[in-house]
Motif scaffolding. Sequence first.
Motif, PDB file in Angstrom:
ATOM      1  N   LEU A 112      36.859  21.427  54.848  1.00 16.29           N
ATOM      2  CA  LEU A 112      36.725  22.881  54.686  1.00 16.29           C
ATOM      3  C   LEU A 112      38.090  23.550  54.844  1.00 16.29           C
ATOM      4  O   LEU A 112      38.370  24.575  54.228  1.00 16.29           O
ATOM      5  N   GLY A 113      38.926  22.964  55.661  1.00 18.91           N
ATOM      6  CA  GLY A 113      40.260  23.524  55.878  1.00 18.91           C
ATOM      7  C   GLY A 113      41.214  23.236  54.734  1.00 18.91           C
ATOM      8  O   GLY A 113      42.270  23.855  54.639  1.00 18.91           O
ATOM      9  N   GLY A 166      28.385  36.724  51.312  1.00 14.11           N
ATOM     10  CA  GLY A 166      29.248  37.908  51.232  1.00 14.11           C
ATOM     11  C   GLY A 166      30.627  37.597  50.662  1.00 14.11           C
ATOM     12  O   GLY A 166      31.292  38.472  50.116  1.00 14.11           O
ATOM     13  N   GLN A 167      31.059  36.329  50.810  1.00 16.49           N
ATOM     14  CA  GLN A 167      32.407  35.979  50.345  1.00 16.49           C
ATOM     15  C   GLN A 167      32.350  34.886  49.267  1.00 16.49           C
ATOM     16  O   GLN A 167      33.296  34.098  49.124  1.00 16.49           O
ATOM     17  N   TRP A 168      31.256  34.827  48.565  1.00 17.82           N
ATOM     18  CA  TRP A 168      31.036  33.730  47.630  1.00 17.82           C
ATOM     19  C   TRP A 168      32.154  33.607  46.584  1.00 17.82           C
ATOM     20  O   TRP A 168      32.656  32.515  46.308  1.00 17.82           O
ATOM     21  N   ALA A 169      32.559  34.738  46.026  1.00 17.70           N
ATOM     22  CA  ALA A 169      33.588  34.705  44.979  1.00 17.70           C
ATOM     23  C   ALA A 169      34.892  34.148  45.551  1.00 17.70           C
ATOM     24  O   ALA A 169      35.558  33.315  44.915  1.00 17.70           O
ATOM     25  N   ARG A 170      35.247  34.565  46.754  1.00 19.81           N
ATOM     26  CA  ARG A 170      36.488  34.085  47.378  1.00 19.81           C
ATOM     27  C   ARG A 170      36.394  32.604  47.729  1.00 19.81           C
ATOM     28  O   ARG A 170      37.368  31.855  47.606  1.00 19.81           O
ATOM     29  N   LEU A 171      35.199  32.204  48.154  1.00 17.14           N
ATOM     30  CA  LEU A 171      35.011  30.785  48.494  1.00 17.14           C
ATOM     31  C   LEU A 171      35.105  29.914  47.240  1.00 17.14           C
ATOM     32  O   LEU A 171      35.658  28.813  47.284  1.00 17.14           O
ATOM     33  N   GLY A 228      45.964  31.509  47.337  1.00 14.92           N
ATOM     34  CA  GLY A 228      45.520  32.665  48.106  1.00 14.92           C
ATOM     35  C   GLY A 228      45.110  32.302  49.517  1.00 14.92           C
ATOM     36  O   GLY A 228      45.065  31.117  49.878  1.00 14.92           O
ATOM     37  N   PRO A 229      44.816  33.333  50.339  1.00 10.15           N
ATOM     38  CA  PRO A 229      44.484  33.085  51.749  1.00 10.15           C
ATOM     39  C   PRO A 229      43.109  32.449  51.913  1.00 10.15           C
ATOM     40  O   PRO A 229      42.268  32.515  51.012  1.00 10.15           O
ATOM     41  N   ARG A 230      42.918  31.846  53.093  1.00 12.42           N
ATOM     42  CA  ARG A 230      41.638  31.191  53.390  1.00 12.42           C
ATOM     43  C   ARG A 230      40.582  32.255  53.694  1.00 12.42           C
ATOM     44  O   ARG A 230      40.808  33.127  54.535  1.00 12.42           O
ATOM     45  N   PRO A 231      39.401  32.214  53.035  1.00 11.88           N
ATOM     46  CA  PRO A 231      38.359  33.218  53.321  1.00 11.88           C
ATOM     47  C   PRO A 231      37.875  33.114  54.774  1.00 11.88           C
ATOM     48  O   PRO A 231      37.823  32.017  55.347  1.00 11.88           O
ATOM     49  N   GLY A 232      37.508  34.270  55.342  1.00 12.73           N
ATOM     50  CA  GLY A 232      37.070  34.297  56.740  1.00 12.73           C
ATOM     51  C   GLY A 232      35.820  33.458  56.991  1.00 12.73           C
ATOM     52  O   GLY A 232      35.624  32.930  58.084  1.00 12.73           O
TER      53      GLY A 232
END
Lengths: 445, 107
Positions: free
Chosen positions: A162-163, A215-220, A105-109
């Motif tokens: 991180l990347g 705010g983006q914990w699940a995506r991270l 999936g895409p990288r979270p903001g």
Amino acid sequence: MTGPDEPAPATEAEGLVDAYVKAIVDGAHVPHGAREDLTEELFGHIAERIRAHAASGLSVAAATQRAIDDFGGAEELAGAFGRTFHSALWASTIGVLLAGVAIDGPRPGAIRWLRLMMAIAALFMAGGAIVFGATATPVVAVSSVVAYLYAFGACALAYRALGTGQRWSLWYAIAVAIDFIVSGVWMVANPATPGAFTVPLGTLLGAGVLLAVSGQWARLRAYTAGSGRIGAGLTAALVSSLILPLLVGPVFAVVPDPTQARAADVDVRWTMTCDRGDVDAGGTVTHDRQRLHLVLEAAWRRADLLPFGLMNRENPPVGGDSAGYQVQPASELSGESWFLVTNEDPVDTLDGAVVGWYGATAPSEGLLPPGIIGGYTVAIEPSAIRDGHTIRASWLMAPSDPQDAEWPRIRGAYAHLDRFLLVATVGCGESAQAVEVPIWARLAR
Amino acid sequence: MTAPRLDRGDYGLLLLGLLGEREMYGYEVVSELRARSTAVIDLPEGTVYPALRRLERDGLVRARWVDVEGAPRRRYYALTTAGERALTEGRESWHRFTRAADQVLGG
């Protein structure tokens, strides 16, 4: 059947193989000189295997997937190539921390904010290494440079990791954000100048980043889900990189830099003689007055090595030492007082050069006891403090009342920079070596 | 230069053995290894490349690119003199070990 906008199966397969080979080569951090060469070789092998599977009746997509499965896990192969192209130490440390991760999936903001903060943290660490390396005393400077460069390296690795979806880098960045917040709050609570207000930019950045992360914990979590464990040793090394820069200051506040002089490296002697004779007070000479001669001699066996750091070895940014005295009348109720008739500027006894002035200087004046500050103190140039040199200062005093006064005792104090304080009390005909008064005891009073 | 050690999971000696017969490219090495070992040695195919690169790094093999018509060019590997010496030493060492093991196990 494919639509006009859909890629042809062969292109899809190539894309899959490209991504797979790239994951291996990137994950192994193959040196640039060998990258293209290795990529071509691996791609050629997989292409040949795809052709073989396709010839046996598999579709291109199935043949491609089978060929990739035959070739092996990208992460394991990246590790094997990492050990081939790099040293064992690199492979077991940086190779693990920057290992390629299969990202779904895409990288979270929030990753962008986390990386920005890590870049700033890395700059802070580099700045810390430069500032402390240039201005601190030798052992403190070396320790600081090591600690700050270590932290800089960890921040830079975290920025890269991180990347690539490494879970450790997410936690590391969260720890740095918390550090930013706490440090900012501490700076506001303890301003360098009393009453001053510092805008805690670090706190704002840290808080903003943590907000974005929450705010983006699940995506991270999903972004870093493919990341493996880095082991206890590397975890300890990363935690150390966070703690060490914070420890340098407090540790050296307690453990002195061995390259700096200690109280035992200087003999400070106060001598007092009493006699009668002429006293010239502002042009008015009176005869047969009580006279009190006070002499300070500071003999340095070992001086500081670069007390203000490498950058300030020629031009110290602050003053040097301060010395002064306090008259202690035998009877507080007698009302007798002693005034300064004259004083001699501090001189180096070896060559007679004047090495100071009438007054006091920071930071040493801060160590002088309250009754001495504001009295007839002298300041001594830091450059005058050298191995084997003795500095001498003297004062001549007389009683303000021409009638016979009770001979006083005098308490003399010598403060070296912000390092130590030596105090002695002498009476007529006495000479005493000053002894160290712990700074904490002085400050406690 | 020490010879590759099979007992350490390094199958470089097997690669040297294959390359001692003739020059080969990676895909060919994998196929030969699988065929000759009757699929007993059946590691993921990609693992042959780090091993080949290690042999190259250690100066035991040298590589060259060969153009192939209608297909991607291939990187062929051949033994160097040091590689031939390492193969001889490694083969002797391996035979000594297997003879000793046979005597112990009664093979």
